[in-house]
Design a protein around this motif. Structure first.
Motif, PDB file in Angstrom:
ATOM      1  N   SER A 124       0.832  -1.194   0.000  1.00 54.32           N
ATOM      2  CA  SER A 124       0.000   0.000   0.000  1.00 54.32           C
ATOM      3  C   SER A 124       0.869   1.247   0.000  1.00 54.32           C
ATOM      4  O   SER A 124       2.090   1.179  -0.074  1.00 54.32           O
ATOM      5  N   SER A 128       1.404   3.198   2.433  1.00 54.41           N
ATOM      6  CA  SER A 128       2.051   3.451   3.716  1.00 54.41           C
ATOM      7  C   SER A 128       3.535   3.131   3.632  1.00 54.41           C
ATOM      8  O   SER A 128       4.000   2.413   2.743  1.00 54.41           O
ATOM      9  N   LYS A 129       4.295   3.644   4.572  1.00 56.50           N
ATOM     10  CA  LYS A 129       5.736   3.464   4.557  1.00 56.50           C
ATOM     11  C   LYS A 129       6.100   1.999   4.800  1.00 56.50           C
ATOM     12  O   LYS A 129       5.413   1.297   5.544  1.00 56.50           O
ATOM     13  N   ASP A 150       6.119   1.005   8.413  1.00 53.62           N
ATOM     14  CA  ASP A 150       4.791   0.778   8.976  1.00 53.62           C
ATOM     15  C   ASP A 150       4.232  -0.572   8.523  1.00 53.62           C
ATOM     16  O   ASP A 150       3.588  -1.288   9.297  1.00 53.62           O
ATOM     17  N   GLN A 151       4.480  -0.897   7.256  1.00 59.35           N
ATOM     18  CA  GLN A 151       4.024  -2.178   6.725  1.00 59.35           C
ATOM     19  C   GLN A 151       4.648  -3.339   7.487  1.00 59.35           C
ATOM     20  O   GLN A 151       3.977  -4.329   7.804  1.00 59.35           O
TER      21      GLN A 151
END
Length: 251
Positions: free
Chosen positions: A2, A4-5, A8-9
């Motif tokens: 996605s 997101s960074k 974060d993933q």
């Protein structure tokens, strides 16, 4: 992946795996902790083994502040960690038949002891033979592995079996084949392994269970304290003196 960074993933993936481990492995964690407590209460010794990066979780249990002082590392020269040169030798040694039996023959392991064997794939000769040989010696075996490998890879042991097939208790780390949680269109290979995070958490949950189980029986758990807090070294000296005959990493 996605928008997101990647960091974060990875945290999201690791947290999901940890939640699954907590929920889906609760019964096995309880059983494993009870087995270790039973072993301590019966004057048995505790050992942990892992090859390569699987050794990291094993080492995390040994001589650890807040951990059981009786947990010893069962080391296989050249196969523990990446300190051997070249590092690829360690991977090769995992596939050598007969090595585990030779190690056990010269180790202090005896009937009534407990051995934790960590192998992500559980397919190589070393962990499979280690579990088989230990059990023939009357040692109880706890295996920590990704059960998925057994259905999607071929065993490298002559028996065609996996670590999970030779354990009294199996803890499934839920790690996907290949041990990499993230993918990105601009990167040709999956990346960000989570097996160390999950395996270490599973085993610390087992150790916590063992300590509480001993306390519930009226037995003070032989725990170590940090040597960097006041009184820690004196505490540990007392534990080492009381349980010296079951602690091998100080010899």
């Amino acid at each position: 992946m996605s928008d997101s960074k990647p960091a974060d993933q990875f945290f999201d993936a690791a947290i999901t795996l940890l939640q699954r481990s907590r929920d889906e492995e609760a019964e096995n964690i309880e059983a494993a902790g009870t087995l270790l407590a039973d072993t301590v209460a019966a004057d048995g010794r505790l050992f942990a083994f892992g090859a390569g990066h699987s050794s990291l979780a094993a080492q995390d249990l040994v001589y650890r502040a807040g951990g059981l002082a009786l947990m010893n590392l069962l080391a296989v020269p050249g196969a523990v960690g990446v300190d051997v040169m070249p590092a690829t030798l360690g991977s090769a040694l995992e596939r050598v038949d007969g090595l585990a039996s030779a190690v056990l023959d010269s180790s202090p392991l005896r009937a009534g002891d407990a051995l934790v064997i960590i192998s992500l794939s559980g397919r190589n000769a070393l962990p499979v033979e280690m579990a088989m040989s230990a059990r023939t010696r009357g040692v109880r075996v706890i295996g920590v592995t990704s059960v998925a490998y057994a259905s999607e890879t071929k065993s490298r042991h002559v028996s065609g079996t996996y670590l999970k097939d030779h354990c009294d208790i199996v803890l499934d780390s839920k790690i996907a084949i290949g041990d990499a949680e993230l993918t990105l269109d601009t990167i040709p290979a999956p990346f960000a392994p989570a097996s160390t995070v999950v395996t270490a958490a599973l085993l610390q949950a087992v150790m916590a269970t063992a300590a509480a189980s001993l306390a519930a029986r009226g037995i003070e758990p032989p725990l170590l304290r940090s040597g960097n807090v006041d009184g820690g070294l004196d505490w540990n000296s007392r534990v080492f003196e009381q349980y010296g005959d079951r602690i091998f990493y100080r010899r």
